[in-house]
Structure formats: structure tokens, C-alpha cells
Design an enzyme around this catalytic site. Structure first.
Site, PDB file in Angstrom:
ATOM      1  N   ARG A  55       0.823  -1.206   0.000  1.00 50.24           N
ATOM      2  CA  ARG A  55       0.000   0.000   0.000  1.00 50.24           C
ATOM      3  C   ARG A  55       0.858   1.257   0.000  1.00 50.24           C
ATOM      4  O   ARG A  55       0.509   2.262  -0.632  1.00 50.24           O
ATOM      5  CB  ARG A  55      -0.956   0.007   1.191  1.00 50.24           C
ATOM      6  CG  ARG A  55      -1.906   1.199   1.176  1.00 50.24           C
ATOM      7  CD  ARG A  55      -2.961   1.130   2.264  1.00 50.24           C
ATOM      8  NE  ARG A  55      -3.961   0.124   1.938  1.00 50.24           N
ATOM      9  CZ  ARG A  55      -4.221  -0.930   2.678  1.00 50.24           C
ATOM     10  NH1 ARG A  55      -3.534  -1.137   3.786  1.00 50.24           N
ATOM     11  NH2 ARG A  55      -5.146  -1.791   2.324  1.00 50.24           N
ATOM     12  N   ALA A  56       2.001   1.219   0.675  1.00 51.33           N
ATOM     13  CA  ALA A  56       2.866   2.400   0.726  1.00 51.33           C
ATOM     14  C   ALA A  56       3.345   2.787  -0.668  1.00 51.33           C
ATOM     15  O   ALA A  56       3.392   3.983  -1.006  1.00 51.33           O
ATOM     16  CB  ALA A  56       4.055   2.129   1.644  1.00 51.33           C
TER      17      ALA A  56
END
Length: 671
Positions: A275-276
Site C-alpha cells: 500500500r505504501a
């Protein structure tokens, strides 16, 4: 409706404003979490953002804000025909910390559903926030069951309301914005990761900037409408810039070079999951659009990392968020993109000042490194066993040993406190243990008990056909049993008898381990220490285990052992907390070797103080820190006076021999 404070009138706090504006440009960034001390205009900035969001086209009369261009086929108010529609201002919906589940997701009329077979649904806050902003002030204090619902809605883009086989679904895509004071506790990692960006805010230390903040606030309070009018041109210009950046966003090119920098940065800082990387890519693209460019440059990637990674690189709740900027620069330089534009970057872009709205001082408060104290030299001991050192016997703080997973400690009985993960309690969620008549609104239907209550009356009610005639008196509420959070009050012996045997490092490691356990179980924690002649409340009860860890790390040692004073101080703390929150049950954890010195008959005084806790039914654990081949067993005697149980440091570990420690309930049965 009161006039909101203008966004462009906010002084300083560049990162906060930029993070909010990037989400206005690209809602796909995923929202922003604002962390900072009280009184730093966090809520003011968030509420001011709503006025800058472009208007939203909606289907007329739809309670779920369907887009007329592509209406939701499963909308409860549908079906809708594509086309047409009206525009309305984007909503900012506030979720109160104490909201009920029905207030968040909506309420279904169970009685009408059973008796009439209709879905009478009243939309909740998630429906109101669809295609707008959902704002949670003090998001770190949000109850776990509401956090779970937010996580589900954020992951699926929809909200589901289910009551015993009857379900309603509607779209729920919103910009999640939260504000919090870290001193009041941290967020669950799952919810923390759902925020695309995070920013830290603090009050400026520059006198001129503080003067300007006060001047503008006083002017706004005297005449909100007039103050807003004076800033109308700046607000309009910023709103136009957001619209232009949104239009440019689809044309922004994210090259392979920038993608390699993003991936390398996330790998270098060891963030979990992917997700980062995705958030950084979206943020860098939004930064380029905000600067009026169609290419993502290295400075966009750098700024995206500073906004998207600090809250994702934390390895445990005691780590302070932040990034090593030198390491970040080295990574970006090593994996520099070959396909970046050779043109000079836009002087108004990120790093050039253009990433900020007009009218406001620059500057982000400096972030100091968390210092690590040096391990003190080994103290000299006197013949009496008390340490001798400069400063009247007081030693410098020692570092805590590495934390470990502890055994489960719980309070006996069945409580009714705030949702958590420690002790058994009656809750709105959990396994069903029985049924009762509802008091107030029905929230959890016990279907079998309801049918059983209604069945004997069907003939008298003139039942015909297959339907069941259900009346209000037939409804039964399900009794649920789950887990609650407790108040864990640590009473730590910091006297010379502990330090002389060089046990404070192990003792601090044990307390740190229990603090970590308290964080995971959603407890409140407090810290009382005693040494020398008296005891003190090192940390009043709080939800911030991080603050407790800091106090523990700085705890000095030395002097005599006023055990009675420590127990009496703890009694005072618990008495006040019972008045503040009577439903939250306490767990007293006394960390000591059981010695009591100083004053007249200190042992008897400590025993009397311990019996005060026992008389009030306070659940207690004594962590026995005594070591050596010959042991006096004083901690065990203290545990008996407290009506609790004693465990050694070794027995506290979860991986120690099974069966040595159960919980407070075992000891209380024996007592």
C-alpha cells in the site's frame, strides 16, 4: 450555520495544508491523519478544507449521493436512470468518538422487516459521507467496533448493514481525515495504514508567527463573516487551483525512473505490504499536478515519501514516527530516474513554495531525534545494601531490557467496560450467551428467542398464511459476551534495593513488555513509582502507552523503599478513576521485591495499605523481582495481603513453563 475559518488564513503548518490539498486534488491518495499537540488548529484546518472541495453532481432525491453519470445499481433508493442530476456542495461529515454502530452504518427496522417483510432503512454517517469527507476528531479514541466498520467500508468502498438475514448495501467511498493527540494513545496498525498520508503539527516557536495566529483568530471571533469576506479572493484562487490540478491529473506521467525510486524507498525503509508504494505513486502524481507539471520529478517522490511513509515504518508502538532524511536522499540518489525531464523544476512546485496556499508563514517545526541515555556505571553498594552515588543515593536511569510477549493477565468476573481485549465483559459484539427484553432501541436481535416468544400467540393474533405475526413485546435482545479494556495501574519499586542488584534493566523490560501488552489489548495505563521517602504519580491514567514508556525509560532509582506510600498513592489514583469511569475495572500490577524500609514499622504499614486494595476488590498482580539462591518471599506475602497472586519475572514470559501463571482469578479462588 457558522462561518468556517478560511483555509488560506491559517498561519504556517505547511505540511498539514499540503497534505489536505493533495487529497482535495486526488481523493485516491487515501486521506490524511493529523497528529499533534492540543491547540494547534488541527480541526480548524480540516473543517476549512470542505469549502474548497468542488461541487458534487448527485441524483436528485437520492439519500446515498449517487453519481448521475454512473449511478450505483444496488442503491437502496434506486434504480436510477443515468444522466441529469444536480450539483451540491461536498459534505464534510463528522463521526463522534462515542457514536453507536447504527449511527455510523445506518439502522434497519427489524420489527417491520419481520412482520411486514419490508426493508425500512435509515442511512447513517457512511451514507452521508459518500463522495465527501468523513472526519474523525480524536480518531485514536474511536471504539474498536467502529474502527472495524470503518476498515471494512474503506476496503470495499461499500457499507453493509445486516440484521438476522436482512441486509442492505450502499456505496461508501469517502476521504478519511482524522486528527489525534498522540499523548492520548495510538491508533490500531490496521486503521493507521488506511490513512494515505500523515502529518505532524506543533505550535510555532517563532514569536512573530504566534502573534499573527492570535491576531487573525481574534479578528475571526469578533466578526466571522467579515473576516471570511476579507479572505474570499484567496479562497477563490485556491479553489480554482484545485480544479485546475484535478483537470491536469490524468495527464501526469509517472515514469519508470520515478517508480523505481518509489519502490526502492519503500524497500529501504522496510514498510509492510504494497500500500505504501501505491500511496506514494498517487501522492507524487498529485504533487506534480498541484505544481502544474505533467512529469513526476525526484522532489515529488521525496515529498511523497515524507508524507506517506512515517506512520508506516513504525515497528512497535514505542517507536516515534518519522524518516531519516539523509537515508531518504541517499536512496533517491542511488535509484535516480533516467527518464526525468531536463527542464528546471517549477519554482512554484514542491520545495519551491508553490505547494502551499497563499498567506501563511513557512516552516515545519523541527523534529528532534529521540535521545538515548547512556547506560550508567555500576553503582557502589554500602554495607546495608543501599547504593552509594552522587546526589544523595540517586542513580541515573538505566535502559530497559528488550520487551517480550507476556502471559495473559485479566480481571476476574464479567465487566461492562469499554471494548477491548483483556477481560470478559458484556458487549455489543462477541458470542451470544442468552437473550433479554430490550431496554430502549433494539440493536442485536436474538431471532430464536423472538420466535419463541411470538409463537404461542399466533392463533390469538389471527395469523393466516406463512408469515409470523410479531409485536414489540416479542422482540428479544441478544446478550453478547466479548472482551473489555481495563485500567492497568503499574506501581514500580525504584528504590535502592532494586538498583543495588542491577535488576532495574530487567524490571523495566518487564514493565515495557506489559505496556506493549496493554497497547495491544486497548487498555488505559498509569504509572506510580516509589523510592526515597515518598511515592509519585509518574503518569496519570492515559491511553498513551507511548507516554508511559517514555516516563519509564527516564525513571531514576535509589534510596529507601517506601512500599506503603506507593500502595497508598495507587489507592488514591484508583479512587479518582472509579469516579471518572466506574465501568472500567482496574488491574493493579505491583513490581517489587517486597521489601519495605523507612519510617516506623514499614512492613506492617505496607500490609495495611495492601489490604485497602483487597477490601475494595481490586484485582492485583505482584511481579516478584527478588533474585538469588536465598529468597525471603516478601512479594508473595504482599500478594496475599492484596488478595492477588505473585509471579516472578521469568514466569511473566508467555514462553515460560505452561501452567505456572493463570490470572488473578486463580489466586482469588485460593484466597
Amino acid at each position: 450555520m457558522s462561518t468556517p475559518y478560511p483555509f488560506t488564513a491559517i498561519v504556517g503548518m505547511d505540511d498539514l495544508r499540503l497534505g489536505l490539498l493533495l487529497n482535495a486534488v486526488s481523493p485516491a491518495v487515501g486521506g490524511v491523519l493529523v497528529r499533534g499537540e492540543k491547540g494547534t488548529a488541527k480541526s480548524t484546518a480540516v473543517r476549512a478544507l470542505a469549502a474548497l472541495i468542488p461541487a458534487v453532481p448527485v441524483v436528485p432525491g437520492c439519500r446515498f449521493s449517487c453519481d448521475p453519470a454512473s449511478p450505483d445499481p444496488a442503491c437502496p433508493d434506486g434504480p436510477h436512470e443515468p444522466g441529469g442530476g444536480t450539483a451540491r456542495a461536498a459534505r464534510m461529515v463528522e463521526l463522534p468518538v462515542g457514536a453507536s454502530e447504527d449511527r455510523l452504518v445506518g439502522a434497519l427496522d427489524i420489527e417491520r422487516a419481520l412482520a411486514e417483510g419490508v426493508k425500512a432503512f435509515e442511512p447513517g454517517l457512511l451514507a452521508d459521507a459518500h463522495r465527501g469527507i468523513l472526519y474523525v476528531d480524536e480518531v485514536n479514541l474511536l471504539h474498536d467496533h467502529l474502527v472495524d466498520l470503518l476498515l471494512d467500508a474503506a476496503a470495499m468502498g461499500a457499507s453493509y448493514v445486516e440484521r438476522e438475514g436482512v441486509s442492505v448495501r450502499h456505496a461508501a467511498r469517502f476521504l478519511l481525515v482524522g486528527t489525534m493527540n498522540p499523548e492520548e494513545g495510538e491508533l490500531r496498525p490496521q486503521l493507521l495504514d488506511r490513512f494515505g498520508l500523515t502529518v505532524e503539527v506543533a505550535a510555532s516557536r517563532e514569536p512573530d508567527q504566534r502573534v499573527e495566529v492570535v491576531r487573525r483568530r481574534l479578528a475571526y471571533d469578533d466578526d466571522p463573516a467579515g473576516f471570511a469576506t476579507r479572505w474570499a479572493d484567496e479562497e477563490s484562487a485556491l479553489r480554482s487551483r484545485i480544479v485546475a490540478a484535478r483537470a491536469l491529473l490524468p495527464e501526469v506521467r509517472l515514469g519508470d525512473g520515478a517508480l523505481r525510486q518509489i519502490a526502492a524507498t519503500c524497500a529501504a525503509f522496510e514498510v509492510d505490504g504494497m500500500r505504501a508504494d501505491i500511496v506514494m505513486a498517487r501522492t507524487a502524481t498529485a504533487l506534480a499536478a498541484w505544481a502544474g507539471r505533467t512529469d513526476v520529478l525526484a522532489e515529488d517522490v521525496r515529498q511523497a515519501a515524507l508524507l506517506a511513509l512515517p506512520h508506516r515504518r513504525r515497528r512497535n508502538p514505542f517507536d516515534a514516527p518519522g524518516l531519516d532524511e539523509d537515508r531518504l536522499d541517499d536512496t533517491l540518489q542511488e535509484f535516480g530516474g533516467e527518464d526525468e525531464s531536463d527542464d528546471d523544476p517549477d519554482p512554484d512546485g514542491p520545495g519551491g513554495g508553490g505547494g502551499q496556499p497563499p498567506q501563511g508563514g513557512p516552516g515545519t517545526p523541527p523534529q528532534g531525534d529521540a535521545g538515548q541515555g547512556d547506560t550508567p556505571a555500576r553503582p557502589q553498594e554500602s554495607e546495608g545494601g543501599e547504593p552509594q552515588s552522587a546526589g544523595g543515593g540517586e542513580q541515573q536511569p538505566v535502559r530497559a531490557a528488550e520487551p517480550y510477549r507476556t502471559k495473559m493477565l485479566s480481571v476476574p468476573g464479567l465487566g461492562e467496560g469499554a471494548a477491548g481485549r483483556r477481560s470478559r465483559a458484556r458487549t455489543e459484539h462477541g458470542r451470544t450467551t442468552g437473550a433479554r427484553r430490550p431496554q430502549g432501541a433494539l440493536t442485536k436481535l436474538h431471532l430464536a428467542a423472538t420466535v419463541q416468544a411470538a409463537a404461542p400467540h399466533q392463533r390469538a393474533r389471527g395469523r393466516s398464511g406463512r408469515g409470523l405475526v410479531v409485536r414489540r413485546d416479542d422482540l428479544r435482545q441478544a446478550n453478547r459476551e466479548g472482551r473489555e479494556g481495563n485500567l492497568v495501574l503499574f506501581v514500580v519499586d525504584a528504590s535502592g534495593s532494586m538498583a543495588a542488584r542491577q535488576r532495574m534493566s530487567a524490571v523495566k523490560g518487564a514493565v515495557l513488555s506489559l505496556l506493549l501488552d496493554a497497547y495491544q489489548r486497548r487498555d488505559k495505563v498509569g504509572l506510580v513509582t516509589f523510592r526515597g521517602k515518598d511515592a509519585e504519580v509518574a503518569l496519570p491514567p492515559t491511553s498513551s502507552v507511548e507516554a508511559a514508556a517514555v516516563r519509564l525509560e527516564k525513571l531514576p532509582t535509589g534510596g529507601r523503599t517506601p512500599l506503603a506510600a506507593g500502595l497508598l498513592k495507587a489507592h488514591d489514583v484508583l479512587r479518582v478513576e472509579r469516579m471518572r469511569d466506574p465501568s472500567r475495572r482496574p488491574l493493579l500490577v505491583v513490581v517489587t521485591d517486597g521489601r519495605a524500609t523507612g519510617g516506623v514499622d514499614p512492613v506492617a504499614l505496607a500490609a495495611r495499605a495492601a489490604r485497602l486494595h483487597c477490601a475494595e476488590g481490586t484485582a492485583a498482580i505482584v511481579v516478584d523481582c527478588e533474585t538469588g539462591p536465598v529468597r525471603l518471599g516478601l512479594a508473595g506475602t504482599l500478594a496475599g495481603d492484596l488478595g492477588g497472586t505473585a509471579v516472578t519475572l521469568d514466569e511473566l514470559r508467555a514462553d515460560s513453563i505452561a501452567g505456572l501463571v493463570k490470572d488473578v482469578h486463580t489466586a482469588r479462588r485460593v484466597a
